[in-house]
Design a protein around this motif. Structure first.
Motif, PDB file in Angstrom:
ATOM      1  N   GLY A  93      -7.311   3.676  -6.860  1.00 33.20           N
ATOM      2  CA  GLY A  93      -7.775   3.061  -7.124  1.00 33.20           C
ATOM      3  C   GLY A  93      -8.305   0.945  -6.879  1.00 33.20           C
ATOM      4  N   THR A  94      -7.311   0.572  -7.129  1.00 33.31           N
ATOM      5  CA  THR A  94      -6.705  -0.639  -7.650  1.00 33.31           C
ATOM      6  C   THR A  94      -7.210  -1.596  -6.771  1.00 33.31           C
ATOM      7  OG1 THR A  94      -4.325  -0.791  -6.303  1.00 33.31           O
ATOM      8  CG2 THR A  94      -4.630   0.122  -8.388  1.00 33.31           C
ATOM      9  N   GLY A  95      -8.094  -1.161  -5.739  1.00 30.12           N
ATOM     10  CA  GLY A  95      -8.609  -1.827  -4.770  1.00 30.12           C
ATOM     11  C   GLY A  95      -7.822  -3.362  -4.002  1.00 30.12           C
ATOM     12  N   GLY A  96      -6.813  -2.346  -3.311  1.00 30.75           N
ATOM     13  CA  GLY A  96      -5.837  -3.323  -3.187  1.00 30.75           C
ATOM     14  C   GLY A  96      -4.423  -4.052  -3.849  1.00 30.75           C
ATOM     15  N   LEU A  97      -5.555  -4.090  -5.351  1.00 30.64           N
ATOM     16  CA  LEU A  97      -4.400  -5.209  -6.211  1.00 30.64           C
ATOM     17  C   LEU A  97      -2.933  -4.632  -6.016  1.00 30.64           C
ATOM     18  CD1 LEU A  97      -6.715  -6.320  -8.805  1.00 30.64           C
ATOM     19  CD2 LEU A  97      -5.857  -7.276  -7.174  1.00 30.64           C
ATOM     20  N   LEU A  98      -2.660  -3.321  -6.334  1.00 27.83           N
ATOM     21  CA  LEU A  98      -1.398  -2.950  -6.230  1.00 27.83           C
ATOM     22  C   LEU A  98      -0.377  -3.286  -5.676  1.00 27.83           C
ATOM     23  CD1 LEU A  98       0.549  -1.743  -7.761  1.00 27.83           C
ATOM     24  CD2 LEU A  98       0.370   0.294  -7.277  1.00 27.83           C
ATOM     25  N   GLU A  99      -1.034  -2.804  -3.809  1.00 28.11           N
ATOM     26  CA  GLU A  99      -0.156  -3.939  -2.457  1.00 28.11           C
ATOM     27  C   GLU A  99      -0.115  -4.563  -2.397  1.00 28.11           C
ATOM     28  OE1 GLU A  99      -0.781  -2.558   1.983  1.00 28.11           O
ATOM     29  OE2 GLU A  99      -2.474  -2.232   1.064  1.00 28.11           O
ATOM     30  N   ALA A 100      -0.891  -6.121  -2.501  1.00 26.58           N
ATOM     31  CA  ALA A 100      -0.691  -7.359  -2.820  1.00 26.58           C
ATOM     32  C   ALA A 100       0.461  -7.669  -3.731  1.00 26.58           C
ATOM     33  CB  ALA A 100      -1.854  -8.292  -3.814  1.00 26.58           C
ATOM     34  N   ALA A 101      -0.003  -7.093  -4.681  1.00 31.77           N
ATOM     35  CA  ALA A 101       1.612  -7.401  -5.840  1.00 31.77           C
ATOM     36  C   ALA A 101       2.884  -6.837  -5.854  1.00 31.77           C
ATOM     37  CB  ALA A 101       1.334  -6.414  -7.241  1.00 31.77           C
ATOM     38  N   CYS A 102       3.046  -5.487  -5.075  1.00 34.49           N
ATOM     39  CA  CYS A 102       3.787  -5.078  -4.357  1.00 34.49           C
ATOM     40  C   CYS A 102       4.961  -5.920  -3.336  1.00 34.49           C
ATOM     41  CB  CYS A 102       3.580  -3.238  -3.262  1.00 34.49           C
ATOM     42  SG  CYS A 102       3.876  -2.479  -5.502  1.00 34.49           S
ATOM     43  N   ILE A 103       3.498  -6.172  -2.549  1.00 30.96           N
ATOM     44  CA  ILE A 103       4.040  -6.917  -1.242  1.00 30.96           C
ATOM     45  C   ILE A 103       4.914  -8.520  -1.825  1.00 30.96           C
ATOM     46  CG2 ILE A 103       3.659  -8.685   0.186  1.00 30.96           C
ATOM     47  CD1 ILE A 103       1.336  -6.521   1.616  1.00 30.96           C
ATOM     48  N   GLU A 104       3.918  -8.752  -2.802  1.00 37.77           N
ATOM     49  CA  GLU A 104       4.638 -10.580  -3.457  1.00 37.77           C
ATOM     50  C   GLU A 104       6.275 -10.386  -4.211  1.00 37.77           C
ATOM     51  OE1 GLU A 104       3.194 -12.509  -7.663  1.00 37.77           O
ATOM     52  OE2 GLU A 104       2.210 -12.085  -6.799  1.00 37.77           O
ATOM     53  N   MET A 105       6.428  -8.570  -4.966  1.00 36.61           N
ATOM     54  CA  MET A 105       7.489  -8.715  -5.738  1.00 36.61           C
ATOM     55  C   MET A 105       8.225  -8.208  -4.547  1.00 36.61           C
ATOM     56  SD  MET A 105       6.405  -6.932  -9.176  1.00 36.61           S
ATOM     57  CE  MET A 105       4.859  -5.779  -8.290  1.00 36.61           C
ATOM     58  N   GLY A 106       8.248  -7.792  -3.572  1.00 34.49           N
ATOM     59  CA  GLY A 106       9.462  -7.382  -2.532  1.00 34.49           C
ATOM     60  C   GLY A 106       9.566  -5.306  -2.553  1.00 34.49           C
ATOM     61  N   VAL A 107       8.856  -4.959  -2.947  1.00 36.04           N
ATOM     62  CA  VAL A 107       9.296  -3.501  -4.058  1.00 36.04           C
ATOM     63  C   VAL A 107       8.335  -2.642  -2.487  1.00 36.04           C
ATOM     64  CG1 VAL A 107       9.989  -3.620  -5.777  1.00 36.04           C
ATOM     65  CG2 VAL A 107       7.303  -2.915  -5.614  1.00 36.04           C
ATOM     66  N   GLN A 108       8.957  -1.796  -2.117  1.00 37.48           N
ATOM     67  CA  GLN A 108       7.564  -0.620  -0.777  1.00 37.48           C
ATOM     68  C   GLN A 108       6.721  -0.038  -2.112  1.00 37.48           C
ATOM     69  OE1 GLN A 108      11.504   1.099   0.841  1.00 37.48           O
ATOM     70  NE2 GLN A 108      10.234   1.421   2.557  1.00 37.48           N
ATOM     71  N   MET A 109       6.051   0.901  -1.164  1.00 31.91           N
ATOM     72  CA  MET A 109       5.002   1.561  -2.342  1.00 31.91           C
ATOM     73  C   MET A 109       4.349   2.447  -1.312  1.00 31.91           C
ATOM     74  SD  MET A 109       1.391  -0.434  -2.643  1.00 31.91           S
ATOM     75  CE  MET A 109      -0.032   0.965  -3.563  1.00 31.91           C
ATOM     76  N   LEU A 110       3.939   3.779  -1.641  1.00 33.12           N
ATOM     77  CA  LEU A 110       2.944   4.798  -1.240  1.00 33.12           C
ATOM     78  C   LEU A 110       1.759   4.292   0.356  1.00 33.12           C
ATOM     79  CD1 LEU A 110       3.155   7.813  -3.263  1.00 33.12           C
ATOM     80  CD2 LEU A 110       4.891   7.327  -1.031  1.00 33.12           C
ATOM     81  N   SER A 111       1.953   5.090   0.869  1.00 32.53           N
ATOM     82  CA  SER A 111       0.873   4.725   1.620  1.00 32.53           C
ATOM     83  C   SER A 111      -0.704   5.534   1.569  1.00 32.53           C
ATOM     84  CB  SER A 111       1.083   4.651   3.224  1.00 32.53           C
ATOM     85  OG  SER A 111       2.318   4.098   3.827  1.00 32.53           O
ATOM     86  N   GLY A 112      -1.709   5.015   1.355  1.00 33.93           N
ATOM     87  CA  GLY A 112      -2.464   5.579   1.405  1.00 33.93           C
ATOM     88  C   GLY A 112      -3.393   5.089   0.576  1.00 33.93           C
ATOM     89  N   PRO A 113      -4.399   5.667   0.509  1.00 39.64           N
ATOM     90  CA  PRO A 113      -5.239   5.238  -0.982  1.00 39.64           C
ATOM     91  C   PRO A 113      -4.986   6.315  -2.173  1.00 39.64           C
ATOM     92  CG  PRO A 113      -6.957   7.120   0.920  1.00 39.64           C
ATOM     93  CD  PRO A 113      -5.359   6.848   1.190  1.00 39.64           C
ATOM     94  N   HIS A 114      -4.655   6.922  -1.833  1.00 39.59           N
ATOM     95  CA  HIS A 114      -4.311   7.919  -3.878  1.00 39.59           C
ATOM     96  C   HIS A 114      -3.505   9.241  -3.037  1.00 39.59           C
ATOM     97  CE1 HIS A 114      -7.858  10.585  -1.342  1.00 39.59           C
ATOM     98  NE2 HIS A 114      -8.337   9.436  -1.944  1.00 39.59           N
ATOM     99  N   CYS A 115      -3.500  10.309  -4.094  1.00 37.87           N
ATOM    100  CA  CYS A 115      -2.007  11.226  -4.334  1.00 37.87           C
ATOM    101  C   CYS A 115      -2.879  12.109  -3.626  1.00 37.87           C
ATOM    102  CB  CYS A 115      -1.910  11.637  -5.548  1.00 37.87           C
ATOM    103  SG  CYS A 115      -3.078  12.968  -5.823  1.00 37.87           S
ATOM    104  N   TYR A 116      -4.138  13.101  -3.261  1.00 37.06           N
ATOM    105  CA  TYR A 116      -4.720  13.264  -2.275  1.00 37.06           C
ATOM    106  C   TYR A 116      -4.781  13.388  -0.723  1.00 37.06           C
ATOM    107  CZ  TYR A 116      -7.269  13.634  -7.069  1.00 37.06           C
ATOM    108  OH  TYR A 116      -7.634  13.658  -7.946  1.00 37.06           O
ATOM    109  N   ALA A 117      -4.700  12.645  -0.433  1.00 42.69           N
ATOM    110  CA  ALA A 117      -4.523  11.814   0.801  1.00 42.69           C
ATOM    111  C   ALA A 117      -2.952  11.731   1.186  1.00 42.69           C
ATOM    112  CB  ALA A 117      -4.357  10.666   1.396  1.00 42.69           C
TER     113      ALA A 117
END
Length: 217
Positions: A93-117
């Protein structure tokens, strides 16, 4: 039935960080509190002792605009001690903001829209296109009142149920474990909402697969 560690559902930040300073091989997992039980189980099953876990409160999902800043703060707090950091949130539900922040910080994150997926498998979930289904995980089956019923005000205004769920046809329980008691709880949630009940055993899905990849690096 799968044996898991005692339930670590967190109402505030919790962690299993070790007292010793981690070496270069250690990885920090920054996770949603709703995944704490599953991550601890995977760590135990696979003997991933080089991974340390810190959890942010699961209730942040009710205010997803706060998730990105909370993750940023934890990365900044622990980056000096951990060369490897993996964020165990999807977009959530972050509208892409979390992914952008993780890219900026150089850390990995899980793929997908939410935990159900990612529990169902992102590709399989998207292919299903179940737009009239309401989902529960093991965590939400346990915490239905705290994370669904009370936040929606249904304890005070049960008449709102028809407004919130008018467009839903089924409650789909994405089960991480074979637990008859949790299945019973999930079925009871479907009955309370007046929805058809379906149970789908997913196991740990992409969460397990992505953690396994991280562990092998």
């Amino acid at each position: 039935m799968t044996t898991l560690p005692s339930d670590p559902v967190l109402t505030k930040e919790g962690a299993d960080l070790r007292d010793q300073a981690p070496g270069a091989e250690r990885t920090l997992l920054i996770a949603c509190g709703a995944l704490a039980r599953e991550v601890l189980a995977l760590k135990q099953i696979n003997a991933w002792d080089h991974m340390d876990l810190i959890c942010l409160p699961a209730i942040l999902h009710n205010t997803p605009d706060l998730i990105t800043d909370a993750v940023r703060a934890k990365v900044a707090e622990h980056r000096a001690r951990y060369p490897n950091i993996f964020v165990l949130y999807a977009d959530c539900g972050t509208g892409g903001l979390l992914e952008a922040a993780c890219i900026e910080m150089g850390v990995q994150m899980l793929s997908g829209p939410h935990c159900y997926a990612f529990f169902d498998g992102v590709e399989a979930f998207e292919a299903r296109g179940e737009v009239t289904s309401f989902y529960l995980t093991d965590f939400l089956a346990r915490q239905f009142d705290a994370f669904v019923w009370h936040p929606l005000g249904l304890d005070r205004h049960p008449e709102l149920k028809d407004m919130y769920f008018a467009n839903y046809e089924a409650l789909v329980y994405l089960a991480q474990t074979d637990d008859p008691a949790l299945t019973k709880k999930a079925r009871a949630c479907a009955d309370r909402l007046g929805l058809r009940f379906e149970r789908r055993y997913t196991g740990y899905g992409d969460l397990a697969r992505e953690l396994a990849k991280e562990a092998s690096q």
